[in-house]
Every structure is written in structure tokens, then in C-alpha cells.
Motif scaffolding. Structure first.
Motif, PDB file in Angstrom:
ATOM      1  N   GLY A 133      96.039  46.663   4.953  1.00  0.00           N
ATOM      2  CA  GLY A 133      95.753  47.009   3.562  1.00  0.00           C
ATOM      3  C   GLY A 133      96.318  46.005   2.583  1.00  0.00           C
ATOM      4  O   GLY A 133      95.728  45.732   1.539  1.00  0.00           O
ATOM      5  N   GLU A 148      94.108  55.274   7.630  1.00  0.00           N
ATOM      6  CA  GLU A 148      94.183  54.821   6.245  1.00  0.00           C
ATOM      7  C   GLU A 148      92.780  54.779   5.630  1.00  0.00           C
ATOM      8  O   GLU A 148      91.837  54.281   6.252  1.00  0.00           O
ATOM      9  N   PRO A 149      92.608  55.291   4.404  1.00  0.00           N
ATOM     10  CA  PRO A 149      91.263  55.387   3.808  1.00  0.00           C
ATOM     11  C   PRO A 149      90.614  54.034   3.521  1.00  0.00           C
ATOM     12  O   PRO A 149      89.391  53.958   3.423  1.00  0.00           O
ATOM     13  N   TYR A 150      91.415  52.983   3.408  1.00  0.00           N
ATOM     14  CA  TYR A 150      90.856  51.670   3.072  1.00  0.00           C
ATOM     15  C   TYR A 150      90.528  50.835   4.308  1.00  0.00           C
ATOM     16  O   TYR A 150      90.142  49.681   4.187  1.00  0.00           O
ATOM     17  N   HIS A 256      89.958  45.738   6.972  1.00  0.00           N
ATOM     18  CA  HIS A 256      89.878  46.293   5.625  1.00  0.00           C
ATOM     19  C   HIS A 256      88.407  46.494   5.298  1.00  0.00           C
ATOM     20  O   HIS A 256      87.563  45.643   5.620  1.00  0.00           O
ATOM     21  N   HIS A 257      88.064  47.622   4.690  1.00  0.00           N
ATOM     22  CA  HIS A 257      86.649  47.947   4.495  1.00  0.00           C
ATOM     23  C   HIS A 257      85.931  46.953   3.587  1.00  0.00           C
ATOM     24  O   HIS A 257      84.702  46.839   3.635  1.00  0.00           O
ATOM     25  N   GLU A 258      86.677  46.212   2.771  1.00  0.00           N
ATOM     26  CA  GLU A 258      86.051  45.183   1.938  1.00  0.00           C
ATOM     27  C   GLU A 258      86.000  43.841   2.666  1.00  0.00           C
ATOM     28  O   GLU A 258      84.974  43.173   2.706  1.00  0.00           O
TER      29      GLU A 258
END
Length: 292
Positions: A133, A148-150, A256-258
């Protein structure tokens, strides 16, 4: 006081890895040198940052406060580096994993990186989770689904464990002794905890890192537990008992989702997924000969 970024970098390494010996690999400094640098940082701040014990370094409240602020500084430094790298047309993809998985990736580096790639590759070896993150790594190989949501996760298989000996029944092997893991890394690995819980009275020899334990077992010092993708692939070792079912874990690729959409990160993620899938039977313990 004026902070030196290099001092903060060393502080972060020890804080995240829980001890000096674990941080020597990531910092390139010896344990005594790291200890002196941290003591100097504490003296400059006027308070202790760590509680030191035989099991490792634990953060004090002051250390926790500094960690939060140092994380922010590191994130800014990484952003600057990536901005600079982008301006120069280059990028480094950082992959975090445990010692054995990092060694496996290193042995197959040609399948996940080549000189034609417009980015570099860095393997970050640690027994504990690296904070993706905060961009301390781009890709993580973990033993459980990320919560973790991200973070975005992708299951790529399972990792089985077995009990191994060297092929020559000599020395500790003949006596039924075990080889254990010593130092700050021992409590952080589930296989070391399993061995300690069940055979502590029979551990006669120890090594302070995973590679040393393997060499000791291969040369007859005793029995020990290894992931099957390690033990089955080493011709000097032989699996001597059924798989240890309670140690079996899932294997997840985490990003990381991004960042996962960045071309370099996406490329390395896909290549690692293909590699791990190809060796899936070795990781799951169903390829006892360690065939490729």
C-alpha cells in the motif's frame, strides 16, 4: 534535529524486518554497523526507538511514531524516484517474497525479465509482509488472500511442506536429530514454529538462515522441514514422510489495485503467474522428483 534520509532508510528496514540480521540483506550493511547507526539515531532523538531482545527488535511508542512519519517520507522519496524514472523512460518493478520463493524467482529470472524490457527488476526478500500500500513493493507473493481494501489478489496455487533428510544417513540423520532455524527469522516462519513445537527436544543443530539449514540437512546433520518446491528440487534431499497437511498454504500474487495496470507491473505479474503455474505440481508436492 535534522534527519538524514539514509538513517531513516536503515530505521525502516530494521523496523519492518524485526531485527538486525534480517535487515543486513536489504541494506547491504553488517549487523554491527546497523546497530551503531540506530544507536546514533536514538541518541540524536533523545529516546529509545526499539526494545532489544534475543527474539529481535520491537518498536517502542517513540519508534511507532517515527515509523509512521518515516513511511510518509519514504513514500514521497519513492514518488520522486518514479517521477525521475518516468522522465528517463525507466522503471524498477519490486517483487517481495520469502527467502525460498525469492530464490526460486532468481533461478528463473530469464522467464520474468530480459534486457529488452524497459524496466528493471528488484527482488525484496523478507519473511514478513512488505507494505504494498505504501509502494514498498509493486508485487507481493503471499500465503493468503489479501484483506487490505487497496490490494488486488490472484490465487496461483498451493505450497506444500514435507520432512526431508540428506540421501546419506550419517551423523544427525542416523540418530534421528533435527536441524532448526536460529535467530530473529525463526519465529516468523510457520515451518520453524511447527518444528519447534513438535521436536524441540531433538533439534541438535541450527542455522541462522534457510539456506544454511538446507546445507546442513543435505550433509547429514539431521532432518528438517522444507517447502516441497525446495526439497523435491534438490537432488541431495529426500522426502521421508507424507506431506505435512497442516503447513500447506495458498499462494497469492498481490498488487496495489492501481499499480497493477502499469504496463511493467502487469508484465511481471503475468510472467510470474505463468511460471508458478508451470511448476504448480512441484509447489503442491505432487512432483517428488522436482522435474521441470
Amino acid at each position: 534535529m535534522d534527519f538524514d534520509w539514509d538513517d531513516l532508510r536503515l530505521f525502516l528496514a530494521v523496523a519492518r524486518l524485526g531485527g538486525l540480521s534480517a535487515a543486513t540483506e536489504t541494506t547491504g550493511l553488517s549487523a554491527p554497523t546497523l546497530g551503531r547507526r540506530l544507536a546514533a539515531l536514538e541518541a540524536a532523538m533523545g529516546e529509545a526507538l526499539f526494545r532489544r531482545s534475543q527474539s529481535g527488535y520491537a518498536l517502542t511508542p517513540a519508534g511507532e511514531d517515527l515509523l509512521a512519519r518515516a513511511d510518509e517520507v519514504e513514500a514521497a522519496m519513492l514518488a520522486l524516484k518514479r517521477w525521475k524514472d518516468g522522465a528517463m523512460g525507466a522503471r524498477t518493478v519490486r517483487v517481495s517474497a520469502g527467502a525460498w520463493t525469492s530464490a526460486f524467482l532468481a533461478s528463473h529470472v530469464g522467464e520474468i525479465w530480459s534486457v529488452e524490457d524497459k524496466f528493471g527488476l528488484e527482488l525484496v526478500t523478507a519473511n514478513e509482509k512488505i507494505d504494498i500500500g505504501r509502494r514498498n513493493a509493486d508485487i507481493g507473493i503471499r500465503n493468503q488472500r489479501p484483506t487490505e481494501p487497496y490490494l488486488a489478489g490472484r490465487r496461483v496455487g498451493t505450497v506444500a511442506y514435507g520432512l526431508y533428510s540428506g540421501r546419506q544417513l550419517i551423523n544427525g540423520v542416523a540418530a534421528g536429530y533435527f536441524v532448526g532455524l536460529a535467530g530473529s527469522g525463526a519465529p516468523q516462519t510457520q515451518s520453524a514454529r511447527w518444528l519447534q513445537a513438535r521436536h524441540a527436544d531433538r533439534i541438535a543443530v541450527r542455522g541462522n538462515d534457510a539456506m544454511s539449514v538446507r546445507e546442513l540437512v543435505a550433509n547429514g546433520a539431521g532432518l528438517s522441514v522444507f517447502p516441497c518446491f525446495v526439497g523435491d528440487a534438490d537432488p541431495r534431499l529426500i522426502r521421508i514422510a507424507p506431506l505435512i497437511t497442516e503447513l500447506e498454504t495458498e499462494q497469492w500474487l498481490v498488487c496495489h489495485h492501481e499499480e497493477r495496470h502499469h504496463p511493467a507491473v502487469r508484465a511481471v505479474t503475468e510472467r510470474i503467474a505463468i511460471l508458478l503455474n508451470r511448476y504448480g505440481s512441484l509447489f503442491s508436492g505432487h512432483d517428488p522428483q522436482g522435474a521441470s
